[in-house]
Design a protein around this motif. Structure first.
Motif, PDB file in Angstrom:
ATOM      1  N   ALA A 136       5.591   1.952  12.496  1.00  0.00           N
ATOM      2  CA  ALA A 136       5.792   3.235  13.188  1.00  0.00           C
ATOM      3  C   ALA A 136       4.933   4.327  12.551  1.00  0.00           C
ATOM      4  O   ALA A 136       4.368   5.173  13.245  1.00  0.00           O
ATOM      5  N   ALA A 137       4.825   4.292  11.225  1.00  0.00           N
ATOM      6  CA  ALA A 137       4.016   5.303  10.519  1.00  0.00           C
ATOM      7  C   ALA A 137       2.541   5.147  10.884  1.00  0.00           C
ATOM      8  O   ALA A 137       1.844   6.135  11.130  1.00  0.00           O
ATOM      9  N   LEU A 138       2.081   3.911  10.936  1.00  0.00           N
ATOM     10  CA  LEU A 138       0.658   3.665  11.253  1.00  0.00           C
ATOM     11  C   LEU A 138       0.340   4.072  12.696  1.00  0.00           C
ATOM     12  O   LEU A 138      -0.770   4.527  12.985  1.00  0.00           O
ATOM     13  N   GLU A 139       1.326   3.901  13.572  1.00  0.00           N
ATOM     14  CA  GLU A 139       1.110   4.278  14.978  1.00  0.00           C
ATOM     15  C   GLU A 139       0.769   5.757  15.117  1.00  0.00           C
ATOM     16  O   GLU A 139       0.081   6.167  16.044  1.00  0.00           O
ATOM     17  N   GLU A 140       1.293   6.559  14.183  1.00  0.00           N
ATOM     18  CA  GLU A 140       1.084   8.006  14.266  1.00  0.00           C
ATOM     19  C   GLU A 140       0.026   8.484  13.272  1.00  0.00           C
ATOM     20  O   GLU A 140      -0.244   9.685  13.173  1.00  0.00           O
ATOM     21  N   ALA A 141      -0.553   7.576  12.499  1.00  0.00           N
ATOM     22  CA  ALA A 141      -1.417   7.992  11.387  1.00  0.00           C
ATOM     23  C   ALA A 141      -2.819   8.387  11.855  1.00  0.00           C
ATOM     24  O   ALA A 141      -3.293   7.959  12.911  1.00  0.00           O
ATOM     25  N   ALA A 142      -3.461   9.217  11.029  1.00  0.00           N
ATOM     26  CA  ALA A 142      -4.832   9.650  11.300  1.00  0.00           C
ATOM     27  C   ALA A 142      -5.728   9.171  10.163  1.00  0.00           C
ATOM     28  O   ALA A 142      -5.244   8.931   9.053  1.00  0.00           O
ATOM     29  N   PRO A 143      -7.003   8.998  10.437  1.00  0.00           N
ATOM     30  CA  PRO A 143      -7.915   8.577   9.373  1.00  0.00           C
ATOM     31  C   PRO A 143      -7.804   9.503   8.162  1.00  0.00           C
ATOM     32  O   PRO A 143      -7.689  10.719   8.319  1.00  0.00           O
ATOM     33  N   GLY A 144      -7.794   8.893   6.983  1.00  0.00           N
ATOM     34  CA  GLY A 144      -7.704   9.668   5.748  1.00  0.00           C
ATOM     35  C   GLY A 144      -6.289   9.842   5.245  1.00  0.00           C
ATOM     36  O   GLY A 144      -6.080  10.209   4.086  1.00  0.00           O
ATOM     37  N   ASP A 145      -5.289   9.572   6.111  1.00  0.00           N
ATOM     38  CA  ASP A 145      -3.885   9.701   5.676  1.00  0.00           C
ATOM     39  C   ASP A 145      -3.593   8.754   4.518  1.00  0.00           C
ATOM     40  O   ASP A 145      -4.107   7.640   4.474  1.00  0.00           O
ATOM     41  N   ARG A 146      -2.765   9.245   3.620  1.00  0.00           N
ATOM     42  CA  ARG A 146      -2.279   8.381   2.531  1.00  0.00           C
ATOM     43  C   ARG A 146      -0.821   8.027   2.825  1.00  0.00           C
ATOM     44  O   ARG A 146      -0.015   8.925   3.079  1.00  0.00           O
ATOM     45  N   ILE A 147      -0.498   6.762   2.826  1.00  0.00           N
ATOM     46  CA  ILE A 147       0.879   6.338   3.109  1.00  0.00           C
ATOM     47  C   ILE A 147       1.463   5.658   1.876  1.00  0.00           C
ATOM     48  O   ILE A 147       0.875   4.726   1.329  1.00  0.00           O
ATOM     49  N   LEU A 148       2.587   6.194   1.442  1.00  0.00           N
ATOM     50  CA  LEU A 148       3.338   5.530   0.366  1.00  0.00           C
ATOM     51  C   LEU A 148       4.366   4.626   1.048  1.00  0.00           C
ATOM     52  O   LEU A 148       5.080   5.050   1.957  1.00  0.00           O
ATOM     53  N   ASP A 165       8.934  -3.125  -4.439  1.00  0.00           N
ATOM     54  CA  ASP A 165       7.479  -3.187  -4.288  1.00  0.00           C
ATOM     55  C   ASP A 165       7.030  -1.847  -3.730  1.00  0.00           C
ATOM     56  O   ASP A 165       7.588  -1.383  -2.733  1.00  0.00           O
ATOM     57  N   ALA A 166       6.051  -1.261  -4.356  1.00  0.00           N
ATOM     58  CA  ALA A 166       5.527   0.006  -3.835  1.00  0.00           C
ATOM     59  C   ALA A 166       4.025  -0.118  -3.638  1.00  0.00           C
ATOM     60  O   ALA A 166       3.326  -0.747  -4.453  1.00  0.00           O
ATOM     61  N   PHE A 167       3.520   0.471  -2.569  1.00  0.00           N
ATOM     62  CA  PHE A 167       2.091   0.387  -2.229  1.00  0.00           C
ATOM     63  C   PHE A 167       1.595   1.763  -1.799  1.00  0.00           C
ATOM     64  O   PHE A 167       2.355   2.566  -1.244  1.00  0.00           O
ATOM     65  N   ILE A 168       0.316   2.000  -2.022  1.00  0.00           N
ATOM     66  CA  ILE A 168      -0.331   3.180  -1.438  1.00  0.00           C
ATOM     67  C   ILE A 168      -1.416   2.669  -0.483  1.00  0.00           C
ATOM     68  O   ILE A 168      -2.244   1.839  -0.859  1.00  0.00           O
ATOM     69  N   PHE A 169      -1.358   3.154   0.757  1.00  0.00           N
ATOM     70  CA  PHE A 169      -2.386   2.813   1.757  1.00  0.00           C
ATOM     71  C   PHE A 169      -3.218   4.041   2.075  1.00  0.00           C
ATOM     72  O   PHE A 169      -2.704   5.161   2.075  1.00  0.00           O
ATOM     73  N   ARG A 170      -4.469   3.807   2.378  1.00  0.00           N
ATOM     74  CA  ARG A 170      -5.335   4.878   2.862  1.00  0.00           C
ATOM     75  C   ARG A 170      -5.804   4.485   4.261  1.00  0.00           C
ATOM     76  O   ARG A 170      -6.412   3.427   4.440  1.00  0.00           O
ATOM     77  N   VAL A 171      -5.481   5.312   5.236  1.00  0.00           N
ATOM     78  CA  VAL A 171      -5.787   4.997   6.635  1.00  0.00           C
ATOM     79  C   VAL A 171      -7.275   5.215   6.901  1.00  0.00           C
ATOM     80  O   VAL A 171      -7.860   6.193   6.439  1.00  0.00           O
ATOM     81  N   THR A 172      -7.874   4.296   7.653  1.00  0.00           N
ATOM     82  CA  THR A 172      -9.327   4.365   7.923  1.00  0.00           C
ATOM     83  C   THR A 172      -9.590   4.796   9.376  1.00  0.00           C
ATOM     84  O   THR A 172      -8.660   4.952  10.167  1.00  0.00           O
TER      85      THR A 172
END
Lengths: 474, 398
Positions: free
Chosen positions: A268-280, A289-296
């Motif tokens: 759901a978060a990715l559906e609304e994400a914009a390039p450059g967003d950082r998602i924890l 488990d924890a991850f940091i993603f950077r949206v492209t």
């Protein structure tokens, strides 16, 4: 580089409101309600739906297929292999089940990332599904919902890069089932919060932020697994996240879906994400488990997809009695009507291509696509009588139209009356099959349908899966 | 190929009362039907030189016939789903025609009500493997497999649901009226159109009274060479034509099949008509016993058998063409609907009625001066059928 290259989700159509449950037990029901797997669904069928959604439009299959669940129908037999067969992956695909913990989804994700980074696979499909049950009249009956999510991990066409991760385990007993438990058990609420959930999640999240030299405010979106809303809000606040950053845990919409819950939030978060967003993204269960993603920029590819909101909005309410029936929670009067035939293991093996991926054949001489109504091998063309001159032909991904139908009040089904249809596939071929997830008032000749993988029956201790038609989403 | 017409005569027939025969086992039903036939033909059991038993569920081998006490003669069990009774008659007739024997018994039996189940296990024979197991295990009922026809017929010919249901109801009402005149019928009650239309739905558009009875029963025929027939009785009945045709499930697999007719019905009747020399069945057939397992099938059969033009059975139903006093009475004994449907017995039960009618012995149901009679069975269903049709007459052509 490794990251998420595709996403998929599946929320069952049916929905049980907290109010309906409350009415049954004469208590105040929780706000909202929970998604309920249909009578013909389980974790495997839901995972298949999410996996197919995730693979839609992709031109190549993954080299590995992981399935994460705590509610696989088999204790001994690999579900990932069932799923890989149904979604028609190459036989050399590496399959594995990840189970035993609500964190199994992210455990599988970590393994997928490692496989891609280590070069053993270019693409890894991960599907997570759960169908957990709470005992009647208990708090889990109200809070546990059903659903599935799927994620593809790869190194090219990445939508969201993995920037960092941090994991820890913890032998902490907060929610569990032994082999003999049908229902989820749990420890006392504040004990779970104060000793388990909060410190464990806080540690994983602080450490992953630290490892990437980030502060809470640097994250565009914060996806935190939680089994109830109060706990979720408490954790977010304790870490200094602003409410606007925090991803809706969907708990009042679909309930706590267990293994796929955090992944559904991530989708759901990715559906609304914009390039450059950082998602924890942080998941919990026997550790964290924890991850940091950077949206492209690639995120643009998923714009046209069905959104989580739309999936949830389709819900169809069911009565509490229906829920008891579908989940086998009461002994019901046996039918005096004939039951379904018992499956034959040998026949199911021989016809595995039809049973799993709904393969038929297409005649090389006359071009007629055909599939046998009872799943027999076709040796002689039904149209031109040529013998053994066929290419295989897949029907599971074809849409079709309902040519005629029969509403059957005698059919052995937990959702009577049964609906059966003669389906004419776009591109040729006809199959007589059951339908599911329909609105009986809207069934009509000419109705467009798609195929969906479901449970037909359970006999001889095995789950008898096959395909049904379902009204095509308009 | 030599013509089969008038080679075989039926010289004796028997039929038990159909119904929920809690009082009788397979053995009783067999004995009742066979001994009525022996007596009717004026033969002794020892005169029977070979026998064929038709049953779908009530016996796996010819040993099922042992209660008859026939002494070491060739006997065989045959099965062709709901066309099983006709199949037994065909086997016995062909053996006599081939000169292998002169007097043969065809007997059909079904004991459905000992199963404790409410319906017939349809998909078990339609969809599953011979050992009763399945690769898929689909579970639709027999009514559902015929409801496809009704749904599609209404759509194709623009019948609104109410009008379509009414047409089907007229068929049930007719067959129940006929059955009420028949003490051997499973049901003895007359129905109104309103009752039929208001009955609980079993598989839309089929309600309870659109579905045939699930019954126990047996029926038997004794056949001999046509040239010997008159030495047994003055009024034998001659087989004019007999057709059985089995499809390759084309209708279930090919989108060009329309679900408003059944090709196996058409082809089996054309085969029987050709053999019998029937050019215009509507005019030449005096009485027909057709496979009304569900009312929507009888509707389609009027067209499949060439009694009504395509899409126009409605006009004939409304004109009363197929009633007892109509132009072409259909299912004068009540049909499967009212007489009942013990699968293996049904084809021979139909022949029992036609035989009695042609002999002028049908009592209150007697049709005036019948010349040619027809029986029709369909095994399987629309899309995967076993069509069978027999034309018989009271006179042997010279």
């Amino acid at each position: 580089m490794a990251g998420i290259t595709s996403i998929g989700a599946y929320i069952p159509l049916y929905w049980l409101s907290g109010e309906e449950i409350g009415k049954m037990w004469r208590v105040k029901g929780t706000a909202g309600g929970k998604a309920v797997a249909g009578y013909d669904e389980d974790s495997v069928t839901m995972a298949v739906a999410a996996a197919l959604d995730c693979m839609k439009g992709s031109d190549r299959g993954p080299e590995a297929c992981y399935f994460a669940t705590t509610t696989g129908p088999y204790r001994e037999k690999q579900h990932a292999a069932v799923i890989a067969g149904v979604i028609d992956l190459d036989r050399r695909c590496h399959t594995a089940d990840f189970t035993g913990s609500l964190r199994a989804g992210t455990t599988a994700m970590k393994s997928a990332i490692d496989a891609v980074k280590g070069g053993s696979a270019e693409l890894v499909l991960l599907a997570a599904a759960d169908c957990r049950m709470g005992a009647p009249r208990g708090k889990f009956e109200q809070s546990l919902g059903d659903g599935a999510a799927a994620i593809m991990i790869g190194s090219t066409g990445v939508l969201a890069d993995i920037v960092g991760s941090y994991s820890l385990f913890s032998d902490f007993t907060d929610e569990w089932r032994t082999g003999n438990d049908a229902f989820v058990r749990s420890g006392e609420g504040r004990f779970v919060d104060e000793v388990g959930y909060l410190p464990t999640m806080q540690e994983a999240i602080s450490e992953v932020l630290k490892s990437c030299s980030l502060k809470p405010g640097d994250c565009s979106r914060v996806v935190l697994a939680a089994s109830d809303s109060r706990r979720h809000a408490h954790l977010a606040k304790s870490l200094g996240f602003d409410k606007a950053q925090v991803q809706d845990p969907l708990l009042t919409d679909i309930g706590d879906t267990g293994t796929p819950a955090a992944l559904l939030m991530l989708v759901a978060a990715l559906e609304e994400a914009a390039p450059g967003d950082r998602i924890l993204f942080a998941n919990y269960g026997d550790g964290a488990d924890a991850f940091i993603f950077r949206v492209t920029e690639e995120i643009g590819r998923i714009r046209g997809r069905l959104k989580m909101r739309d999936r949830i909005a389709k819900k169809r309410s069911i009565a509490y009695g229906t829920y008891l029936d579908w989940r086998d929670l009461l002994p019901f009067e046996a039918s005096s009507l004939p039951e379904r035939a018992e499956p034959s293991l040998a026949v199911r093996w021989r016809e595995r291509r039809t049973v799993s991926a709904l393969y038929g054949v297409k005649c090389k001489k006359c071009g007629t696509p055909q599939i046998h109504p009872i799943g027999q091998t076709i040796r002689v063309c039904v149209a031109c009588q040529s013998k053994d001159t066929f290419d295989t032909y897949k029907f599971s991904d074809k849409t079709g139209k309902l040519f005629t139908y029969a509403i059957d009040h005698l059919q052995p089904t937990k959702n009577p009356p049964g609906l059966n249809g003669v389906v004419d596939f776009d591109g040729g071929g006809r199959l007589i099959c059951e339908l599911t997830d329909y609105d009986l008032d809207k069934v009509a000749i000419g109705m467009p349908v798609a195929m969906t993988f479901r449970k037909l029956s359970q006999g001889k201790g095995i789950v008898n899966y096959f395909w049904k038609a379902t009204p095509l989403a308009q | 190929m030599e013509s089969f017409r008038d080679k075989i005569a039926i010289i004796g027939m028997g039929c038990t009362k159909f119904g929920e025969r809690w009082d009788m086992g397979v053995e009783d039903l067999l004995v009742e039907a066979a001994y009525e036939a022996f007596q009717d033909a004026g033969v002794e059991p020892k005169d029977i030189q070979a026998a064929w038993l038709g049953t779908v569920f009530s016996g796996m081998t010819a040993l099922t016939m042992s209660p008859l006490g026939l002494q070491h003669i060739p006997m065989t069990r045959v099965e062709n789903m709901c066309a099983t009774g006709t199949e037994a008659l065909r086997a016995a007739s062909y053996a006599v025609a081939a000169g292998i024997c002169d007097v043969a018994l065809a007997i059909g039996v079904e004991k459905l009500k000992d199963s404790g189940q409410t319906g017939v296990k349809g998909p078990a024979i339609i969809g599953d493997n011979p050992d009763g197991t399945s690769s898929i295990g689909s579970g639709y009922s027999a009514p559902a497999s015929f409801a496809y026809l009704g749904t599609r017929y209404f759509n194709q010919y623009n019948l609104d649901p109410h009008e379509g249901k009414r047409l089907l109801a007229e068929i049930a009402v007719k067959n129940h009226y006929n059955g009420s005149l028949n003490p051997k019928a499973h049901f003895q009650n007359r129905l109104t159109v309103e009752q039929v239309m208001k009955a609980p739905i079993v598989a839309w558009p089929l309600g309870l009274f659109d579905c045939c009875g699930v019954s126990d029963g047996a029926a038997a025929a004794i056949v001999t060479r046509a040239d010997m027939a008159k030495s047994f009785r003055a009024d034998p009945i001659y087989i004019k034509g007999l057709g059985i045709t089995v499809g390759a499930r084309q209708g279930s697999m090919r989108p060009d099949y329309d679900y408003v007719h059944i090709e196996e019905n058409v082809l089996a009747s054309r085969q029987a008509y050709a053999e019998a020399g029937v050019k215009d069945p509507r005019k030449e057939i005096s009485i027909a016993e057709v496979h009304d397992c569900f009312t929507c099938h009888e509707l389609i059969l009027y067209e499949d058998l060439g009694f009504s033009p395509r899409g126009r059975a409605k006009e004939d139903i409304d004109a009363g063409t197929f009633t007892l006093s109509g132009e072409l009475p259909v299912n004068t004994d009540g049909g499967l609907k009212c007489f009942g449907h013990p699968l293996g017995a049904s084809g021979l039960r139909m022949m029992y009625e036609v035989y009695k009618q042609l002999q002028g012995k049908a009592g209150p149901r007697q049709v005036k001066n019948p010349r040619l009679g027809l029986t029709h069975n369909l095994g399987g269903n629309a899309g995967a059928g076993i069509g069978s049709c027999v034309v018989v007459g009271s006179e042997r052509s010279k």
